[in-house]
Design a protein around this motif. Structure first.
Motif, mmCIF file in Angstrom:
data_model
loop_
_atom_site.group_PDB
_atom_site.id
_atom_site.type_symbol
_atom_site.label_atom_id
_atom_site.label_comp_id
_atom_site.label_asym_id
_atom_site.label_seq_id
_atom_site.Cartn_x
_atom_site.Cartn_y
_atom_site.Cartn_z
ATOM 1 N N ARG A 113 0.814 -1.223 0.102
ATOM 2 C CA ARG A 113 0.099 -0.086 0.001
ATOM 3 C C ARG A 113 0.871 1.542 -0.108
ATOM 4 O O ARG A 113 0.454 2.165 -0.341
ATOM 5 C CB ARG A 113 -1.000 0.067 1.235
ATOM 6 C CG ARG A 113 -2.107 -0.990 1.113
ATOM 7 C CD ARG A 113 -3.093 -0.994 2.345
ATOM 8 N NE ARG A 113 -3.936 -2.179 2.193
ATOM 9 C CZ ARG A 113 -3.777 -3.063 3.296
ATOM 10 N NH1 ARG A 113 -2.746 -3.259 4.133
ATOM 11 N NH2 ARG A 113 -4.592 -4.192 3.011
ATOM 12 N N ALA A 114 1.886 1.139 0.570
ATOM 13 C CA ALA A 114 2.835 2.356 0.575
ATOM 14 C C ALA A 114 3.675 2.388 -0.710
ATOM 15 O O ALA A 114 4.687 3.243 -0.880
ATOM 16 C CB ALA A 114 3.978 2.235 1.957
ATOM 17 N N GLY A 115 3.646 1.400 -1.618
ATOM 18 C CA GLY A 115 4.398 1.439 -2.833
ATOM 19 C C GLY A 115 5.677 0.504 -3.015
ATOM 20 O O GLY A 115 6.251 0.510 -3.825
ATOM 21 N N ASN A 116 6.061 -0.388 -1.876
ATOM 22 C CA ASN A 116 6.975 -1.337 -2.013
ATOM 23 C C ASN A 116 6.732 -2.516 -2.248
ATOM 24 O O ASN A 116 5.898 -3.256 -1.348
ATOM 25 C CB ASN A 116 7.805 -0.855 -0.505
ATOM 26 C CG ASN A 116 7.662 0.709 -0.114
ATOM 27 O OD1 ASN A 116 8.484 1.363 -0.775
ATOM 28 N ND2 ASN A 116 7.535 0.958 1.082
ATOM 29 N N TRP A 117 7.323 -3.018 -2.987
ATOM 30 C CA TRP A 117 7.021 -4.277 -3.474
ATOM 31 C C TRP A 117 8.001 -5.481 -3.172
ATOM 32 O O TRP A 117 7.802 -6.734 -3.144
ATOM 33 C CB TRP A 117 6.932 -4.383 -5.114
ATOM 34 C CG TRP A 117 8.200 -4.129 -5.834
ATOM 35 C CD1 TRP A 117 8.740 -2.788 -6.037
ATOM 36 C CD2 TRP A 117 9.466 -4.863 -5.937
ATOM 37 N NE1 TRP A 117 10.177 -2.671 -6.401
ATOM 38 C CE2 TRP A 117 10.564 -3.817 -6.664
ATOM 39 C CE3 TRP A 117 9.667 -6.086 -5.848
ATOM 40 C CZ2 TRP A 117 11.789 -4.537 -6.849
ATOM 41 C CZ3 TRP A 117 10.985 -6.742 -6.375
ATOM 42 C CH2 TRP A 117 11.932 -5.787 -6.637
ATOM 43 N N GLU A 118 9.344 -5.199 -2.922
ATOM 44 C CA GLU A 118 10.382 -6.102 -2.411
ATOM 45 C C GLU A 118 10.029 -7.279 -1.580
ATOM 46 O O GLU A 118 10.156 -8.596 -2.039
ATOM 47 C CB GLU A 118 11.626 -5.211 -2.039
ATOM 48 C CG GLU A 118 12.213 -4.620 -3.127
ATOM 49 C CD GLU A 118 11.704 -3.349 -3.250
ATOM 50 O OE1 GLU A 118 10.743 -2.722 -2.457
ATOM 51 O OE2 GLU A 118 12.361 -2.324 -3.750
ATOM 52 N N ASN A 119 9.238 -6.730 -0.464
ATOM 53 C CA ASN A 119 9.200 -7.804 0.669
ATOM 54 C C ASN A 119 7.779 -8.709 0.091
ATOM 55 O O ASN A 119 7.934 -10.087 0.424
ATOM 56 C CB ASN A 119 8.661 -7.103 1.941
ATOM 57 C CG ASN A 119 9.763 -6.618 2.679
ATOM 58 O OD1 ASN A 119 11.040 -7.014 2.313
ATOM 59 N ND2 ASN A 119 9.489 -5.503 3.522
ATOM 60 N N ALA A 120 7.022 -8.170 -0.764
ATOM 61 C CA ALA A 120 5.843 -9.118 -1.222
ATOM 62 C C ALA A 120 6.419 -10.027 -2.306
ATOM 63 O O ALA A 120 6.027 -11.131 -2.209
ATOM 64 C CB ALA A 120 4.966 -7.994 -2.038
#
Length: 370
Positions: free
Chosen positions: A77-84
Motif C-alpha cells: 500500500r506504501a508502494g514497496n514491492w520487494e518484501n511482497a
C-alpha cells in the motif's frame, strides 16, 4: 404490507420504529444504515448472559493471523514491492499459505497494479510475479462482474468479466509453464473455468491437474464445489456429491457437504440423512478445535448454520460461543450484510435454546438486512 403485519405485532412494532427513525433522519426506510435497522429488528437476547460476545462487538474484520502477510500488504500500500516478492517466493511448497498470500496481493493489484510493474522491471522473468499477475486478472474479472445474481448483472459487466477471464486464462497458462509443480495456477484455472462455464469434461481435466499437485488443496476444493453448484455448471445433487466425496477423503473437508446444502437454498436439503451425518461429523471434529484461523471460523459458521436448520439450538449457541466476536467468513460472507446475518441467526439460536423448543428453518442463501 402493514395490513399483513397487524397479525404479527412484534414485526409491526419494528417497522413502525424504523419508520420513525427514517423520518428523524430525513431518509426513506430502505436507505437506513444496516446497523440502524439491526438495532430495531434483531432478536433482543442479551447474548452476554450466555457467554456470547455482545452484539456491538461483533465484527466482520478478521484478526491478523499471518503477521508477515499483514506487513507485506502494508508495504504494498506504501508502494514497496520487494518484501511482497520475497514472501511469495518463500511460500513455494506451502501451497495453502501460498494461495492466501497470492490471493491477498492479487486483490490489491486488481485495484492498483503500479507496484507489480516495478517488481517486473526489477526482476524480469520472475515466475512468482506471473502467478500474482494472473491471479490479479482473476480478481479483476470477478470485481467487474460483481456479486449480484446474473439477473441483476448488466451485459457490460458480463462482457468485461469474460474478456478479462480470457486474459487471466492465458496468464495462468504461462504460470503453469514456468512453475509446473505449483497448484496455484491450476486453482486460477478452476476459477476461470467456472466463470466461463466450461463443460464438465473440460473442468474435470483441470481438476485432475490440481489434485495431482496437491490432493488436499483447501481453496481448490472450495472453488470446485462452487462450479458444481446449480448456479454455475452443476446441480444441488452434484454439489452435494462432490462435498460428500471430499469429506470422505479428509477431515479437513468435513464442512463441504454443509456448503453444498447451504448453496441449495433448500431447508429440505439440510434434513437429508447424508447432510445430518455430515453435520455430526463436523461438530465432532470441531470439538477439540478453536477458532483461531479463517478456515476454522468458516467451518464453525457452517456448523452453526446447519445446527439451526436442524433445530439443535443449544449446540448452535456453543458454536457461536466459540466464534466469539468474529463474523468474518462463511456462511455470513454470502449474505448482503454478513454481520447482521450472523447476529440474526445467533439471536434466533439463543432465543430458541432458552425457550427449549424447535423452530422453523432459515434455509439457504439470501439477503439479510440492508
Amino acid at each position: 404490507m402493514v395490513l399483513s403485519l397487524l397479525f404479527k405485532p412484534k414485526e409491526l412494532l419494528a417497522v413502525l420504529r424504523l419508520l420513525r427513525e427514517a423520518k428523524r433522519l430525513g431518509v426513506e426506510i430502505d436507505e437506513l444504515p444496516p446497523d440502524v435497522v439491526a438495532t430495531h429488528v434483531l432478536p433482543r437476547t442479551h447474548p452476554e448472559r450466555y457467554g456470547l460476545t455482545p452484539d456491538a462487538e461483533v465484527t466482520t474484520t478478521p484478526p491478523i493471523e499471518d503477521l508477515a502477510l499483514a506487513a507485506v500488504l502494508d508495504d504494498v500500500r506504501a508502494g514497496n514491492w520487494e518484501n511482497a516478492a520475497d514472501l511469495v517466493t518463500s511460500t513455494a511448497g506451502d501451497w495453502d499459505r501460498r494461495q492466501r498470500v497470492v490471493s491477498a496481493l492479487a486483490d490489491l493489484a486488481a485495484k492498483e497494479d503500479a507496484w507489480t510493474y516495478s517488481w517486473l522491471a526489477a526482476r524480469p522473468g520472475d515466475p512468482h510475479w506471473v502467478v500474482v499477475h494472473a491471479m490479479s486478472l482473476v480478481s479483476l474479472a470477478w470485481d467487474i462482474r460483481g456479486s449480484a445474481p446474473s439477473s441483476q448483472t448488466t451485459r457490460a459487466q458480463f462482457d468485461g468479466f469474460h474478456r478479462v477471464l480470457a486474459d487471466a486464462r492465458e496468464a495462468a497458462e504461462v504460470a503453469v509453464s514456468l512453475l509446473p509443480d505449483d497448484p496455484t495456477p491450476w486453482v486460477m484455472q478452476l476459477m476461470v473455468a467456472r466463470g466461463l462455464q466450461v463443460p464438465h469434461d473440460e473442468f474435470g481435466v483441470l481438476w485432475e491437474e490440481l489434485v495431482a499437485r496437491d490432493p488436499l488443496h483447501h481453496n481448490g476444493h472450495l472453488q470446485a464445489l462452487q462450479y458444481w453448484c446449480r448456479k454455475w455448471q452443476g446441480s444441488d445433487e452434484l454439489a452435494l456429491e462432490f462435498g460428500l466425496a471430499a469429506a470422505a477423503k479428509s477431515p479437513r473437508f468435513a464442512a463441504l457437504p454443509l456448503h453444498a446444502a447451504f448453496e441449495s437454498g433448500s431447508p429440505e436439503m439440510w434434513r437429508r440423512a447424508a447432510v445430518v451425518r455430515a453435520v455430526d461429523v463436523l461438530v465432532a471434529r470441531l470439538e477439540d478445535e478453536g477458532a483461531d484461523t479463517g478456515v476454522l471460523r468458516g467451518d464453525r459458521g457452517y456448523a452453526a448454520f446447519g445446527l439451526v436448520q436442524l433445530g439443535r439450538y443449544e449446540e448452535a449457541v456453543g458454536q457461536f460461543r466459540a466464534l466469539g466476536a468474529f463474523a468474518d467468513g462463511g456462511p455470513w460472507e454470502m449474505f448482503e450484510e454478513p454481520r447482521i446475518a450472523f447476529l440474526t441467526l445467533r439471536g434466533m439460536a439463543v432465543r430458541a435454546a432458552v425457550k427449549g423448543k424447535r423452530g422453523r428453518s432459515w434455509g439457504g442463501r439470501g439477503q439479510v438486512g440492508g
